[in-house]
Design an enzyme around this catalytic site. Structure first.
Site, PDB file in Angstrom:
ATOM      1  CB  SER A 242      38.843  25.724  39.334  1.00  0.00           C
ATOM      2  OG  SER A 242      38.372  27.046  39.099  1.00  0.00           O
ATOM      3  CE  LYS A 243      44.942  23.246  35.037  1.00  0.00           C
ATOM      4  NZ  LYS A 243      45.372  22.710  33.731  1.00  0.00           N
ATOM      5  NE  ARG A 244      35.564  29.025  37.745  1.00  0.00           N
ATOM      6  CZ  ARG A 244      34.882  29.769  38.613  1.00  0.00           C
ATOM      7  NH1 ARG A 244      35.075  31.074  38.643  1.00  0.00           N
ATOM      8  NH2 ARG A 244      34.024  29.222  39.435  1.00  0.00           N
ATOM      9  CG  HIS A 245      38.805  30.141  41.640  1.00  0.00           C
ATOM     10  ND1 HIS A 245      38.149  28.933  41.711  1.00  0.00           N
ATOM     11  CD2 HIS A 245      37.844  31.085  41.544  1.00  0.00           C
ATOM     12  CE1 HIS A 245      36.846  29.140  41.679  1.00  0.00           C
ATOM     13  NE2 HIS A 245      36.631  30.430  41.571  1.00  0.00           N
ATOM     14  N   GLY A 246      43.216  30.347  40.227  1.00  0.00           N
ATOM     15  CA  GLY A 246      44.637  30.413  40.555  1.00  0.00           C
ATOM     16  C   GLY A 246      45.224  29.094  40.996  1.00  0.00           C
TER      17      GLY A 246
END
Length: 475
Positions: A242-246
């Site tokens: 997800s966005k929080r992972h990259g």
């Protein structure tokens, strides 16, 4: 004669080129290059409502930044709709597809009945064998594939191995909608055939699509390309990326200051390996890349690892080439054009001279730009909070004393001569080197952190260095 390898990267232009798509493009590109073949680019823009020109531009720009050049001009899938329709109509004429007149209400009822009976909620073949004369007036039909109802559909996947579906689990999928527009499944098959694609390398979320597309290839009497479905990328915690992972656009990684060659290296290692090698050149990747070295388990994205790979590339890259990378990045950064406007031949030469010291402390191009900030500030320099604290009365006295010592340097102003002058001054004043270096750093850069102070002096030159020092010595 061996058939030349032709792969394709086929993104949908509904958003940016995300990191998973970039890796898929890389694997297609590497496999094609390894086999002296071609990688083609197909923009799958049949979803007209969600496709945009901006997304197309973002995809092309991302591929260009990564250095993943397609071997022919992009093919836009929507422009080939006539060829897709012709294939569907041919299948109808050959009795391998049929017109279905079911309403949405009938389809809903069909799905609910299947669920109640514990069957897959697919189409039940209501119009499969009916007489076309039964067609209701004024209803535009869809065209469905007459899929095999018995036996199995098997694909021999280069990553997943042999994968089999029972045909009674795969219903008669739609090829043409009631408005005459082709579906994704049909369009992909026709395009892959017409583009002579030999290998379809894509994410394993398309694995079931491979079964359906194989049925269409078989119905049309065309050879099916080889499939290689690569596991998706997960976050470090094992959850879907997800966005929080990259899960950002490739342009975001460019703007964070990562080098494209480092990004290629890192992405290649997400799911593919060559022994214990971590760092390898693009030429080595091309030489070594094969599909059988791709693992079946999802790869895990790790920012720390990416940063480490990028740091290695920064350290080993030619200084002049890094300056060009910085110049190319600046227009994409907030305030970057203001810095770019200051880079004339003199400033470029200074930046090149400073690069060896700057890259020792940098992990990204943005770190290099931050570290080089002392080159682009004008006198009198603004002081950050820590630098202002350093410049007490004792520090100003040190600056007042070292200015003439630096002015007295005879011959060439260089890293060696300025270091000797500073060390001689510290010895003469019975001061530790740090007691001289800290005030110098503050006066010369306006900060408490910078490249080595001797590097800063050497790069700024005698006139600017002494002027900055005297500014702060005077308080």
């Amino acid at each position: 004669m061996t058939t030349p390898v032709i792969t394709r990267f086929a993104p949908s232009p509904t958003g940016f080129l995300h990191i998973g798509g970039a890796r898929t493009a890389l694997f297609n590109w590497l496999f094609a290059r390894h086999h002296s073949g071609k990688m083609l680019l197909r923009i799958e823009d049949t979803d007209r409502a969600r496709s945009s020109e901006a997304a197309v531009d973002a995809i092309l720009e991302g591929l260009d930044w990564l250095g993943l050049d397609a071997d022919e001009e992009p093919v836009f899938q929507f422009s080939r709709a006539d060829a897709h329709r012709a294939a569907a109509e041919r299948l109808v004429a050959e009795g391998k597809a049929y017109k279905c007149y079911c309403s949405q209400e009938e389809l809903t009822e069909m799905r609910e009945k299947a669920r109640a009976e514990g069957r897959p909620p697919g189409y039940d073949g209501h119009w499969r064998d009916r007489d076309p004369a039964d067609a209701p007036a004024g209803v535009d039909p869809v065209i469905r594939l007459k899929a095999p109802q018995e036996g199995e559909t098997t694909i021999h996947d280069r990553v997943q191995g042999e994968v089999t579906w029972s045909n009674d689990q795969l219903d008669d999928l739609i090829l043409l909608r009631s408005d005459g527009t082709p579906t994704y499944m049909l369009s992909v098959v026709v395009d892959d055939h017409d583009m002579n694609i030999t290998h379809v390398i894509r994410g394993d979320d398309h694995l079931t699509n491979a079964a359906r597309q194989t049925q269409i290839f078989n119905a049309l009497g065309w050879e099916t390309p080889e499939f290689a479905h690569i596991p998706l990328i997960h976050g470090p915690d094992g959850a879907k990326l997800s966005k929080r992972h990259g899960a950002l656009g490739v342009d975001a990684y460019r703007d964070m200051g990562y080098l494209p060659e480092a990004m290629r290296n890192y992405l290649a290692r997400l799911g593919w390996s060559h022994g214990d090698d971590e760092i390898f050149s693009t030429d080595q990747m091309i030489e070594w890349f094969e599909l059988d070295a791709i693992g079946k388990a999802p790869a895990r994205f790790d920012f720390a690892k990416l940063e480490s790979v990028n740091y290695t590339y920064l350290r080993n890259k030619d200084d002049a080439a890094l300056v060009e990378d910085v110049i190319n990045l600046l227009p994409h950064l907030e305030g970057g054009n203001d810095i770019l406007a200051q880079i004339d031949d003199t400033r470029k030469a200074q930046l090149t001279a400073a690069m060896s010291g700057l890259k020792e402390r940098a992990k990204t191009l943005c770190d290099l730009i931050t570290g080089a900030g002392f080159l682009f500030v004008e006198r009198p320099l603004p002081m950050d909070e820590k630098a202002a604290k350093v410049l007490n009365d004792d520090a100003r006295q040190v600056l007042a004393g070292i200015a003439p010592a630096l002015e007295a340097i005879s011959g060439e102003w260089s890293l060696e001569t300025v270091e000797q002058a500073v060390r001689d001054f510290a010895d003469a004043q019975d001061l530790k080197l740090g007691k001289v270096a800290q005030p110098l750093r503050a006066a010369l850069t306006g900060t408490s952190t910078s490249p080595g102070i001797f590097d800063v002096l050497a790069v700024l030159g005698p006139d600017e260095s002494v002027a900055r020092i005297r500014d702060q010595a005077a308080g």
